[in-house]
Design a protein around this motif. Sequence first.
Motif, PDB file in Angstrom:
ATOM      1  N   MET A   1      33.639  37.446  35.597  1.00 29.58           N
ATOM      2  CA  MET A   1      35.036  37.195  35.908  1.00 29.58           C
ATOM      3  C   MET A   1      35.293  35.704  36.019  1.00 29.58           C
ATOM      4  N   PHE A   2      34.232  34.935  36.295  1.00 29.76           N
ATOM      5  CA  PHE A   2      34.360  33.482  36.348  1.00 29.76           C
ATOM      6  C   PHE A   2      33.601  32.911  35.153  1.00 29.76           C
ATOM      7  N   ALA A   3      32.905  31.804  35.326  1.00 32.74           N
ATOM      8  CA  ALA A   3      32.160  31.195  34.219  1.00 32.74           C
ATOM      9  C   ALA A   3      31.053  32.135  33.729  1.00 32.74           C
ATOM     10  N   ASP A   4      30.425  32.842  34.660  1.00 35.95           N
ATOM     11  CA  ASP A   4      29.405  33.826  34.314  1.00 35.95           C
ATOM     12  C   ASP A   4      29.927  35.217  34.633  1.00 35.95           C
ATOM     13  N   ASP A   5      29.324  36.218  33.963  1.00 31.66           N
ATOM     14  CA  ASP A   5      29.765  37.592  34.212  1.00 31.66           C
ATOM     15  C   ASP A   5      29.387  38.040  35.615  1.00 31.66           C
ATOM     16  N   VAL A   6      30.331  38.690  36.289  1.00 32.49           N
ATOM     17  CA  VAL A   6      30.105  39.200  37.644  1.00 32.49           C
ATOM     18  C   VAL A   6      30.632  40.618  37.708  1.00 32.49           C
ATOM     19  N   MET A   7      29.863  41.502  38.343  1.00 31.87           N
ATOM     20  CA  MET A   7      30.314  42.882  38.558  1.00 31.87           C
ATOM     21  C   MET A   7      30.514  43.097  40.047  1.00 31.87           C
ATOM     22  N   LEU A   8      31.703  43.606  40.418  1.00 35.06           N
ATOM     23  CA  LEU A   8      32.021  43.895  41.810  1.00 35.06           C
ATOM     24  C   LEU A   8      32.434  45.358  41.930  1.00 35.06           C
ATOM     25  N   PHE A   9      32.056  45.979  43.053  1.00 33.52           N
ATOM     26  CA  PHE A   9      32.327  47.401  43.255  1.00 33.52           C
ATOM     27  C   PHE A   9      33.184  47.588  44.506  1.00 33.52           C
ATOM     28  N   SER A  10      34.090  48.553  44.454  1.00 30.00           N
ATOM     29  CA  SER A  10      34.920  48.860  45.623  1.00 30.00           C
ATOM     30  C   SER A  10      35.364  50.315  45.546  1.00 30.00           C
ATOM     31  N   LYS A  11      35.963  50.770  46.602  1.00 30.01           N
ATOM     32  CA  LYS A  11      36.539  52.106  46.609  1.00 30.01           C
ATOM     33  C   LYS A  11      37.730  52.164  45.657  1.00 30.01           C
ATOM     34  N   GLY A  12      37.975  53.327  45.130  1.00 33.07           N
ATOM     35  CA  GLY A  12      39.065  53.482  44.166  1.00 33.07           C
ATOM     36  C   GLY A  12      40.400  53.718  44.836  1.00 33.07           C
ATOM     37  N   ASP A  13      40.867  52.747  45.643  1.00 34.06           N
ATOM     38  CA  ASP A  13      42.194  52.864  46.262  1.00 34.06           C
ATOM     39  C   ASP A  13      42.861  51.495  46.262  1.00 34.06           C
ATOM     40  N   ALA A  14      44.183  51.479  46.428  1.00 31.60           N
ATOM     41  CA  ALA A  14      44.960  50.247  46.338  1.00 31.60           C
ATOM     42  C   ALA A  14      44.596  49.263  47.444  1.00 31.60           C
ATOM     43  N   THR A  15      44.288  49.748  48.651  1.00 33.41           N
ATOM     44  CA  THR A  15      43.961  48.859  49.772  1.00 33.41           C
ATOM     45  C   THR A  15      42.688  48.063  49.485  1.00 33.41           C
ATOM     46  N   SER A  16      41.656  48.761  49.006  1.00 36.54           N
ATOM     47  CA  SER A  16      40.401  48.071  48.686  1.00 36.54           C
ATOM     48  C   SER A  16      40.622  47.035  47.586  1.00 36.54           C
ATOM     49  N   MET A  17      41.494  47.370  46.630  1.00 30.66           N
ATOM     50  CA  MET A  17      41.751  46.430  45.546  1.00 30.66           C
ATOM     51  C   MET A  17      42.469  45.198  46.048  1.00 30.66           C
ATOM     52  N   MET A  18      43.419  45.367  46.986  1.00 31.79           N
ATOM     53  CA  MET A  18      44.131  44.230  47.566  1.00 31.79           C
ATOM     54  C   MET A  18      43.163  43.311  48.311  1.00 31.79           C
ATOM     55  N   LEU A  19      42.230  43.904  49.067  1.00 32.19           N
ATOM     56  CA  LEU A  19      41.240  43.103  49.787  1.00 32.19           C
ATOM     57  C   LEU A  19      40.341  42.343  48.812  1.00 32.19           C
ATOM     58  N   LEU A  20      39.991  42.982  47.684  1.00 35.03           N
ATOM     59  CA  LEU A  20      39.162  42.336  46.685  1.00 35.03           C
ATOM     60  C   LEU A  20      39.880  41.141  46.075  1.00 35.03           C
ATOM     61  N   LEU A  21      41.179  41.312  45.772  1.00 36.68           N
ATOM     62  CA  LEU A  21      41.956  40.220  45.187  1.00 36.68           C
ATOM     63  C   LEU A  21      42.134  39.074  46.178  1.00 36.68           C
ATOM     64  N   GLN A  22      42.271  39.396  47.464  1.00 36.49           N
ATOM     65  CA  GLN A  22      42.364  38.343  48.481  1.00 36.49           C
ATOM     66  C   GLN A  22      41.055  37.532  48.541  1.00 36.49           C
ATOM     67  N   SER A  23      39.937  38.235  48.388  1.00 36.54           N
ATOM     68  CA  SER A  23      38.646  37.535  48.360  1.00 36.54           C
ATOM     69  C   SER A  23      38.566  36.606  47.158  1.00 36.54           C
ATOM     70  N   PHE A  24      39.071  37.067  45.997  1.00 32.53           N
ATOM     71  CA  PHE A  24      39.121  36.202  44.817  1.00 32.53           C
ATOM     72  C   PHE A  24      39.915  34.938  45.099  1.00 32.53           C
ATOM     73  N   SER A  25      41.069  35.119  45.739  1.00 30.55           N
ATOM     74  CA  SER A  25      41.948  33.984  46.024  1.00 30.55           C
ATOM     75  C   SER A  25      41.276  32.981  46.952  1.00 30.55           C
ATOM     76  N   THR A  26      40.589  33.486  47.998  1.00 36.12           N
ATOM     77  CA  THR A  26      39.882  32.600  48.924  1.00 36.12           C
ATOM     78  C   THR A  26      38.767  31.839  48.219  1.00 36.12           C
ATOM     79  N   PHE A  27      38.018  32.534  47.380  1.00 37.74           N
ATOM     80  CA  PHE A  27      36.934  31.909  46.634  1.00 37.74           C
ATOM     81  C   PHE A  27      37.465  30.851  45.670  1.00 37.74           C
ATOM     82  N   SER A  28      38.569  31.160  45.002  1.00 35.91           N
ATOM     83  CA  SER A  28      39.144  30.213  44.045  1.00 35.91           C
ATOM     84  C   SER A  28      39.647  28.961  44.743  1.00 35.91           C
TER      85      SER A  28
END
Length: 396
Positions: free
Chosen positions: A1-28
Amino acid sequence: MFADDVMLFSKGDATSMMLLLQSFSTFSNATGLQVSASKSSAYFRNVPEQLESEILQISGFSEGSIPFKYLGMPIQTTRLKKQDCECLVDKICARIHGYGARKFSYAGRPKDEGGLGLKDQETWNKAMVGRLVDSVSMQRDSIWVHWVQSNYLKGQEWMEYKSSTNSSLVWRRICRVKDEIRAGYVNGQWNWNVQPGGFTPAGCYAWFRGTRPRVHWVKAVWNGWALPKHQFLGWLVAHEALNIAARLARFGVDIEDKCSLCGLVSETIEHLFCDCLYSRRIVRELNKKTAWVFPVREVMTWCVHRTGTVLQRGIQIAMMLGLLYQVWQQRNKGKIENVLICPEVVAGCRGWWWWLQGGLCGWHGGEVSGGSGADVGGGSGGGRIGRWWWVVKITH
């Protein structure tokens, strides 16, 4: 997802996806790296279609399908089959059978057998797997051994056991090594034709390799007095493995086959180091400075059968290997840079001249003139060893 390939796993629900995207934003924000949504995909398993659409809309990712490849390996929900890994096996085999890998067969030998002292990794891997074979044969008290006995052996004799085709790849590999080394298992103990007793990877490795002929030039090339790069070049000369024009032509490389030093005849190892007028002029100049005769044509035999003290033999052999290196270096400059230095200048460069002027020029008939025990440290006056060592280290 960044310079190198990364695989991330989460539960299949909207809340988990929102938390994952927030983590992306913090990392970026912390690193400056941004997620490439156009190159990112989301994979779903047992997720309702409506929820899939919602997650894709929130993330901006495209939907991927299983199976897919990650770092060259197929990712799927079922057990990998042989044909699934064929593309990866083909790439590995192509690398193994490449030009550089073919030459590694020389390197993967002890030095006294003509190698570089590196272990044959395939054989060493078998020897290390043999440790697992030994653990089962000795019935060592470990969880893994108990698990093997209850799930695979089930009371069968280990040395007579045959694995089934349904067994895992790792287990079949262990059994294959067991079949190869069981000839060394005699009367309940390992006998490697070296020293009977307990299992050791080193003993198993030596048993696999067996007895091989020794080369006569090992002490001439691997001489502690010579620089490592000079030693390595001497090793290549001994194996006739230098990439000279005649050898490259056999591999289909389009290159001028004339000697770049004299330009008279085709370039071969014998011509380059023995018959070339350029090389012979360097040798004549060194003979004048040292009163030694360097028979380059019989270089390895000459190095092996030198007489005198350890110091005398060591320095003479080091000078011979240095001579080979100087000639090869000038040859490369002639081929690549189209530059050729006068042979007398090469023979009189600092790396040679300071060494000789340090007192070794007075070394005739096997005796070192002048100097004392205090001079060995490389101080002023007639110091020999220390001065030579210091000169070589700073000028090559």
